[in-house]
Design an enzyme around this catalytic site. Sequence first.
Site, PDB file in Angstrom:
ATOM      1  N   LYS A 111      -8.240 -11.093  -8.145  1.00 43.87           N
ATOM      2  CA  LYS A 111      -9.374 -11.346  -7.244  1.00 43.87           C
ATOM      3  C   LYS A 111     -10.444 -10.272  -7.429  1.00 43.87           C
ATOM      4  O   LYS A 111     -10.136  -9.127  -7.774  1.00 43.87           O
ATOM      5  CB  LYS A 111      -8.910 -11.432  -5.791  1.00 43.87           C
TER       6      LYS A 111
ATOM      7  N   LYS B 202     -13.068  -4.521  -4.404  1.00 38.10           N
ATOM      8  CA  LYS B 202     -13.770  -3.233  -4.304  1.00 38.10           C
ATOM      9  C   LYS B 202     -13.064  -2.171  -5.109  1.00 38.10           C
ATOM     10  O   LYS B 202     -13.656  -1.301  -5.704  1.00 38.10           O
ATOM     11  CB  LYS B 202     -13.741  -2.725  -2.869  1.00 38.10           C
TER      12      LYS B 202
ATOM     13  N   LYS C 225       0.831  -1.216   0.000  1.00 39.52           N
ATOM     14  CA  LYS C 225       0.000   0.000   0.000  1.00 39.52           C
ATOM     15  C   LYS C 225       0.858   1.256   0.000  1.00 39.52           C
ATOM     16  O   LYS C 225       0.460   2.264  -0.585  1.00 39.52           O
ATOM     17  CB  LYS C 225      -0.973  -0.009   1.182  1.00 39.52           C
TER      18      LYS C 225
HETATM   19  P1  ATP Z   1     -10.695  -5.241  -1.661  1.00 38.91           P
HETATM   20  O1  ATP Z   1      -9.361  -5.807  -2.035  1.00 38.91           O
HETATM   21  O2  ATP Z   1     -11.778  -5.568  -2.584  1.00 38.91           O
HETATM   22  O3  ATP Z   1     -10.653  -3.792  -1.220  1.00 38.91           O
HETATM   23  P2  ATP Z   1     -10.502  -6.189   0.907  1.00 38.91           P
HETATM   24  O4  ATP Z   1      -9.828  -7.510   1.063  1.00 38.91           O
HETATM   25  O5  ATP Z   1      -9.691  -4.971   1.164  1.00 38.91           O
HETATM   26  O6  ATP Z   1     -11.203  -6.085  -0.440  1.00 38.91           O
HETATM   27  P3  ATP Z   1     -11.742  -6.180   3.377  1.00 38.91           P
HETATM   28  O7  ATP Z   1     -12.835  -5.362   3.917  1.00 38.91           O
HETATM   29  O8  ATP Z   1     -10.369  -5.884   3.835  1.00 38.91           O
HETATM   30  O9  ATP Z   1     -11.767  -6.105   1.819  1.00 38.91           O
HETATM   31  O10 ATP Z   1     -11.989  -7.710   3.524  1.00 38.91           O
HETATM   32  C1  ATP Z   1     -13.139  -8.300   3.979  1.00 38.91           C
HETATM   33  C2  ATP Z   1     -12.994  -9.805   3.848  1.00 38.91           C
HETATM   34  O11 ATP Z   1     -13.317 -10.221   2.507  1.00 38.91           O
HETATM   35  C3  ATP Z   1     -11.597 -10.345   4.130  1.00 38.91           C
HETATM   36  O12 ATP Z   1     -11.700 -11.458   4.982  1.00 38.91           O
HETATM   37  C4  ATP Z   1     -11.078 -10.772   2.761  1.00 38.91           C
HETATM   38  O13 ATP Z   1     -10.172 -11.841   2.839  1.00 38.91           O
HETATM   39  C5  ATP Z   1     -12.365 -11.162   2.039  1.00 38.91           C
HETATM   40  N1  ATP Z   1     -12.250 -11.033   0.576  1.00 38.91           N
HETATM   41  C6  ATP Z   1     -11.986  -9.904  -0.114  1.00 38.91           C
HETATM   42  N2  ATP Z   1     -11.976 -10.130  -1.437  1.00 38.91           N
HETATM   43  C7  ATP Z   1     -12.246 -11.461  -1.609  1.00 38.91           C
HETATM   44  C8  ATP Z   1     -12.382 -12.335  -2.757  1.00 38.91           C
HETATM   45  N3  ATP Z   1     -12.263 -11.875  -3.997  1.00 38.91           N
HETATM   46  N4  ATP Z   1     -12.677 -13.623  -2.549  1.00 38.91           N
HETATM   47  C9  ATP Z   1     -12.827 -14.109  -1.294  1.00 38.91           C
HETATM   48  N5  ATP Z   1     -12.707 -13.360  -0.174  1.00 38.91           N
HETATM   49  C10 ATP Z   1     -12.425 -12.039  -0.315  1.00 38.91           C
END
Ligand code: ATP
Length: 330
Positions: free
Chosen positions: A197, A200, A111
């Site tokens: 993956k 968001k 990040k």
């Molecule tokens: P993004 O990368 O989309 O911003 P994030 O991982 O930052 O998503 P968080 O709010 O940090 O979003 O994560 C919430 C939960 O969702 C975490 O446990 C993460 O591992 C899970 N998660 C996020 N994206 C995926 C995915 N594509 N498939 C399965 N689990 C996911």
Amino acid sequence: MSRVFSGIKPTGAIHLGNFLGAVQNWVAMQDDYDAVYCVVDLHALTVPQDPAELRAGSLRLAQVLLAAGINPDRSTLFVQSHVHEHPELAWMLECTASFGELRRMTQFKDKSDQAGDGGSGFISAGLFTYPALMAADILLYDTDAVPVGDDQRQHLELTRDVAERFNSRYGDTFVIPDAIIPPAGARIMDLQHPENKMSKSDDTDSGTILLLDDLKKIEKKIKRAVTDNDSEVRFDIAEKPGVSNLLSILGAVTDQDPTALADEFDQYGPLKTATAEAVIERLRPIQERFFELEADPAETQRLLKHGADRAQEKAAEVLARAKQHIGLLP
Ligand code: ATP
Ligand code: LTN
């Protein structure tokens, strides 16, 4: 009963990956654990947020979790900033973690690199100390297990190391938590770029299914998902990422094995239709419940206040123990 704790950030719209990879498991775990779930709004502050958006996003995420089946009578659901013990313990843990340990966190490296090249150039100190606050979240509840995605494995290791160091310096204070990481393949990929993956923060709106997307739009997105040029339905993530992703989604939604599901289809069309139908049927009642909750924000705020009160009871006890052991004057 063992205790689980997990957290989710109220930034960006929640998508099918978050739901199938995290939230759906949180709901299932309520049966077997004393579950504590937290909307981690303080963690969102590591990058500048629009204040009105952040406030609305925290409420909306809580409503999505409730709509998805988190039962506030059974589990503790609350907003991190409502329980001041979190940042208080985080400070003690910042003083227990080393600079070198925090600098080695790959999420910080990724990040802060992103902020550097092409980003705003601003890297907050909070982005660096983020894992100490996450450790505080977990340790404040005498947590036994933490369900998280694979990307959080390193933060969990740090939490354990810091807890062990604190315990050995100041005496037995914290329970050492285990990570519960979902099996590979539990990762939902982007429908347009199945090598990435579903996310968001991704730029392709058409590759991400938002939990609150219009159901017709969800059908269109699934029908337009990329597959490949041959037509064999087979679960093979390396060779057939698009098709495998559809099978993973269908499997996760219907609680079936994706490899076994592949035998039921000999063309992509019917696989897409079945996947779209299953996703829509899964999300329809969640969306209906969400819109009911959205119409009555005061009720959600009441539930969150109740959750924060319950959380604080436990957090205050553990914080008092930590303060006593580290030598702060009562
Ligand atoms: P993004 O990368 O989309 O911003 P994030 O991982 O930052 O998503 P968080 O709010 O940090 O979003 O994560 C919430 C939960 O969702 C975490 O446990 C993460 O591992 C899970 N998660 C996020 N994206 C995926 C995915 N594509 N498939 C399965 N689990 C996911
Ligand atoms: N860092 C996590 C969110 C998070 C969390 C937690 C998860 C904050 N505190 C405590 C589990 C336990 C993430 O980015 N997904």
